[in-house]
Enzyme design. Structure first.
Site, PDB file in Angstrom:
ATOM      1  CG  ASP A  56      -2.166   1.114   1.112  1.00 13.71           C
ATOM      2  OD1 ASP A  56      -3.155   0.982   0.435  1.00 13.71           O
ATOM      3  OD2 ASP A  56      -1.746   1.933   1.901  1.00 13.71           O
ATOM      4  CE1 TYR A  69      -4.336   7.570   0.358  1.00 16.44           C
ATOM      5  CE2 TYR A  69      -4.008   7.885   2.593  1.00 16.44           C
ATOM      6  CZ  TYR A  69      -4.055   7.025   1.290  1.00 16.44           C
ATOM      7  OH  TYR A  69      -4.397   5.600   1.762  1.00 16.44           O
ATOM      8  CG  HIS A  80      -5.773  -2.942  -0.394  1.00 19.74           C
ATOM      9  ND1 HIS A  80      -4.943  -2.556  -1.412  1.00 19.74           N
ATOM     10  CD2 HIS A  80      -5.309  -2.056   0.895  1.00 19.74           C
ATOM     11  CE1 HIS A  80      -3.985  -1.575  -1.218  1.00 19.74           C
ATOM     12  NE2 HIS A  80      -4.190  -1.565   0.217  1.00 19.74           N
TER      13      HIS A  80
END
Length: 316
Positions: A101, A230, A295
């Site tokens: 990730d 982010y 995921h």
């Protein structure tokens, strides 16, 4: 698990919590969002039993590692700088690197910026994304998925934290970890998380004890540190302009689940399988697509993932 040692290492102006076990060639594990060193618990035990020194930090902003308050303190340069400082502090010249990730994204940047410190890389879930000099990443996400896309929604400091705070942290995390929907995650402002479903019954690979560990740490630290990664996507893009077109120059194995949302981003499958990935990562030796896996692959299929890592790094 009680054999895993915990320490605090001073690096790049912060104190970093590090979990480690074993002796031998070092393997550095980088977790994603919303995760911790704990996501690698199975791999730490497996690879240490195979004769490796396994090192899994809480990355900047997470768990028991410091979380600088400035949003702009979470660029790729900051995170890679933390890791280089960690290796220097531990007296380690080169490592096998494993990422998942956001940890995978940082691992790609680590290999771009300091390939001299990496023997080989095993990356999970997130393939390499070559820098597009003509378009900022956030503009691309907005064009593809709109303003409700989770990465776009995460941009405004404090806003998504406020939404998260309305829910029990354990329930929120279960919804993250147990999602098997490969569609792009969207959080419309008008509904926010009001429709957050009750999470399904926990699967065998995730226990209430596991969830409690994560929830306790995120209750203590909050989500802001992880969300700031982010918020620095465009800034990191600006800062890495000099590396545009630069290939990844270390041996690589890539593993992804066929239900992983990252695998279903438009163009990604074609990039991985039709030559683009190999062009940008010339020492890409193997791509593994695991069927029926979502995921959080290193936790959902810990034995298989551990064996894949071991089978690759033992060659070096």
């Amino acid at each position: 698990m009680e054999k895993i040692e915990h320490s605090t290492v001073s690096t790049n102006g912060i104190n970093m919590h590090v979990a480690s076990i074993g002796t031998g060639p070092p393997v550095l594990f980088l977790h994603g969002f919303p995760e911790l060193w704990y996501s690698w618990r199975h791999q730490l035990l497996y690879l240490s039993s195979k004769g490796y020194r396994c090192i899994a930090p809480d990355l900047r902003g997470y768990g028991d590692t410091d979380a600088p308050p400035s949003v702009t303190s979470y660029t790729a340069f900051h995170i890679v700088g933390d890791l280089v400082g960690l290796l220097d502090n531990l007296g380690i010249e080169q490592v096998f690197l494993v990422g998942h990730d956001w940890g995978a994204m940082i691992a790609w940047q680590f290999c771009l910026l300091r390939p001299d410190r990496i023997k080989a890389l095993v990356n999970l879930s997130v393939s390499f994304y070559p820098r597009n000099p003509k378009s900022k990443p956030l503009d691309g996400y907005k064009a593809l998925f709109g303003d409700d896309y989770y990465i776009v929604r995460f941009q405004e400091p404090g806003e998504i934290e406020e939404a998260f705070a309305k829910f029990d942290t354990a329930k929120l995390l279960k919804n993250f970890y147990l999602s098997r929907n490969p569609e792009p995650p969207r959080f419309p402002k008008e509904t926010e998380f009001r429709g957050l479903p009750d999470p399904p019954t926990l699967p065998p690979w995730l226990s209430e004890e596991d969830v409690k560990y994560y929830a306790t740490k995120f209750d203590q630290k909050g989500f802001t540190g992880g969300l700031n990664y982010y918020r620095c996507i465009n800034l990191s893009w600006e800062l890495t302009a000099a590396w545009t077109g630069f290939p990844i120059k270390v041996p690589v194995k890539f593993i992804v689940g066929d239900l992983d949302l990252t695998y279903h981003i438009p163009g990604v499958k074609e990039y991985i399988h039709d030559g683009g990935f190999k062009r940008d990562v010339p020492f890409l030796e193997e791509v593994v697509v695991m069927e029926g896996v979502a995921h959080f692959i290193n936790q959902e299929k810990p034995d298989e993932v551990s064996a894949h890592i071991y089978d690759f790094i033992k060659k070096f």
